[in-house]
Scaffold this active site. Structure first.
Site, PDB file in Angstrom:
ATOM      1  N   LYS A 156      15.624  58.228  43.545  1.00 37.98           N
ATOM      2  CA  LYS A 156      17.153  57.804  44.064  1.00 37.98           C
ATOM      3  C   LYS A 156      17.725  56.555  42.978  1.00 37.98           C
ATOM      4  O   LYS A 156      16.949  55.817  43.788  1.00 37.98           O
ATOM      5  CB  LYS A 156      16.880  57.752  45.491  1.00 37.98           C
ATOM      6  CG  LYS A 156      18.528  57.753  45.813  1.00 37.98           C
ATOM      7  CD  LYS A 156      19.671  56.983  45.515  1.00 37.98           C
ATOM      8  CE  LYS A 156      19.697  55.710  45.676  1.00 37.98           C
ATOM      9  NZ  LYS A 156      21.586  55.337  45.483  1.00 37.98           N
ATOM     10  N   GLU A 162      10.889  45.188  46.549  1.00 37.99           N
ATOM     11  CA  GLU A 162      11.047  43.462  45.538  1.00 37.99           C
ATOM     12  C   GLU A 162      12.366  43.731  45.806  1.00 37.99           C
ATOM     13  O   GLU A 162      13.400  44.241  45.597  1.00 37.99           O
ATOM     14  CB  GLU A 162      10.629  44.287  44.140  1.00 37.99           C
ATOM     15  CG  GLU A 162      10.369  43.554  43.348  1.00 37.99           C
ATOM     16  CD  GLU A 162      11.933  42.856  42.901  1.00 37.99           C
ATOM     17  OE1 GLU A 162      12.367  41.592  42.728  1.00 37.99           O
ATOM     18  OE2 GLU A 162      12.290  43.449  41.276  1.00 37.99           O
ATOM     19  N   CYS A 189      17.491  38.867  39.283  1.00 38.44           N
ATOM     20  CA  CYS A 189      16.617  38.828  40.895  1.00 38.44           C
ATOM     21  C   CYS A 189      16.259  38.034  40.461  1.00 38.44           C
ATOM     22  O   CYS A 189      15.810  36.403  41.823  1.00 38.44           O
ATOM     23  CB  CYS A 189      16.277  39.828  41.557  1.00 38.44           C
ATOM     24  SG  CYS A 189      14.862  40.503  40.791  1.00 38.44           S
ATOM     25  N   GLU A 247      21.871  34.197  46.958  1.00 39.63           N
ATOM     26  CA  GLU A 247      21.481  34.828  45.633  1.00 39.63           C
ATOM     27  C   GLU A 247      23.094  35.273  45.518  1.00 39.63           C
ATOM     28  O   GLU A 247      23.819  36.128  45.343  1.00 39.63           O
ATOM     29  CB  GLU A 247      20.884  36.180  45.433  1.00 39.63           C
ATOM     30  CG  GLU A 247      20.633  36.846  44.375  1.00 39.63           C
ATOM     31  CD  GLU A 247      19.865  37.843  44.668  1.00 39.63           C
ATOM     32  OE1 GLU A 247      18.773  37.740  43.227  1.00 39.63           O
ATOM     33  OE2 GLU A 247      20.119  38.844  45.469  1.00 39.63           O
TER      34      GLU A 247
END
Length: 375
Positions: free
Chosen positions: A83, A158, A192, A282
């Site tokens: 997906k 992750e 990331c 983040e």
């Protein structure tokens, strides 16, 4: 890739396609050489495919993240339902065509497009899925993990990062700052593992800030847009929050640099303190925070002082000095004096940056389960 994500063509060719080709090749070799069976005393231990893998991938490195899950899953002998992110589904469609042309039997690789909260959540909770591998935000990772945990199925996550780039006083300051800025601005900051916190000793702080401003100025015309309007607004709101909390804006800012497109100016903050929002959360955009430290103990405290632990960097005059510091960092990957990306090295995080590892033999083992036969 360039049309979907907005990355400049050279970046699309070198990184967005170059890296997955290297990763796919590494798993082709590993599948042929990996020890799927081992002898332990009077037992034979077999490593078997976990079964059906539900892979949910993000938009920031669309092809790389697909290959980093699909290649090891296939090498392990699993089947996959992918997906992809709704912002970049066309890359996944092309990948599916390539898989078909390569001659994989029907049903080994399967593509399902749709919205994350609908299709992604349904895939994670499906009783026919044995392992869920998800890459994305920590907030969504929590939901995926909870769904998988309730069904007692394997999960690999992750997630986010707020990585520290620690420049020790003995380092080549100009090189460390320039490479550090490049790392944050690459892919318009949508990485990331980007080193979004630069830690510099008091004695070199002002020089480092000046070097960072000079370096950031080179990226104005070279950067692509961020992925969509929502992401642009998210990044701009973080920049405004940084200003509001007292950080000193030395490059860029919240104003859009162009009238058209979802562009964000390469932004650098000085006088950032560890507790500020821009030093803790983040941002996922081209925003660098520069923090000062007094000594190595202070630098270590700041570097480890977030909920994340995905990546990082350490620079020093001697490799041994950098390694000694890196060993104390609570993070899954550390680049020493600008160490290069290695597709065979495990990638993944400590703390809220995730569960499990991708790439290399460690990435392959995520898709295997063990069975021991005693004789």
């Amino acid at each position: 890739m360039t049309a979907e994500l907005g990355s400049p063509l050279k970046l699309s060719q070198a990184v967005h396609v170059g890296a997955p080709i290297a990763v796919a090749g590494s798993y082709a070799e590993l599948a042929a050489s990996y020890a799927f069976e081992e002898k332990v005393g009077n037992s034979t231990v077999h490593l078997e495919p976990v079964g059906v893998v539900g892979a949910i991938t993000p938009w920031n490195y669309p092809l790389h993240q697909i290959v980093a899950k699909v290649a090891p899953a296939l090498a392990a002998g699993c089947t996959v339902v992918l997906k992809p992110a709704e912002d970049t589904p066309l890359t996944a469609q092309l990948f599916a065509e390539a898989v078909h042309e390569a001659g994989l039997p029907a049903g080994v690789f399967n593509l399902v497009t749709g919205l994350g909260p609908v299709a992604g959540q349904a895939l994670a909770g499906h009783e026919g899925v044995d392992l869920v591998s998800f890459t994305g935000s920590t907030a969504v990772g929590r939901r995926i993990g909870a769904t998988a945990g309730a069904a007692v199925k394997r999960v690999a996550l992750e997630l986010g990062g707020k990585s520290a780039n620690v420049i020790l006083p003995s380092a080549d300051l100009a090189k460390a700052v320039n490479v550090g800025v490049a790392n944050v601005m690459s892919n318009s900051g949508q990485t990331c593992s980007a080193w979004t916190r630069m830690l510099v000793h008091d004695s070199q702080y002002d020089e480092a800030v000046a070097l960072a401003v000079e370096a950031a100025a080179k990226y104005g015309e070279r950067m692509g847009p961020v992925v969509n309007a929502k992401q642009q607004q998210r990044v701009r709101s973080y920049i405004e929050k940084g200003v509001g909390e007292g950080a000193r804006l030395v490059a860029g800012g919240p104003e859009a640099p162009r009238a058209q497109g979802y562009f964000v100016s390469p932004t650098v903050f000085a006088d950032v303190t560890p507790e500020m929002t821009i030093a803790q959360e983040e941002i996922f955009g081209p925003v660098l925070s520069i923090l000062r430290y007094e000594d190595e103990a202070d630098a270590l405290r700041i570097a480890n002082g977030t909920v994340y632990g995905l990546a990082g960097a350490v620079w020093a005059g001697e490799v041994t000095e950098a390694v000694a510091f890196a060993r104390q960092l609570d993070t899954g990957q550390v680049d020493i004096n600008g160490g290069r990306f290695n597709p065979l090295a495990p990638f993944g995080g400590y703390k809220q940056s995730g569960v499990g590892r991708e790439l290399g033999s460690h990435g392959l083992s995520e898709y295997l389960q063990t069975k021991s036969l005693q004789f």
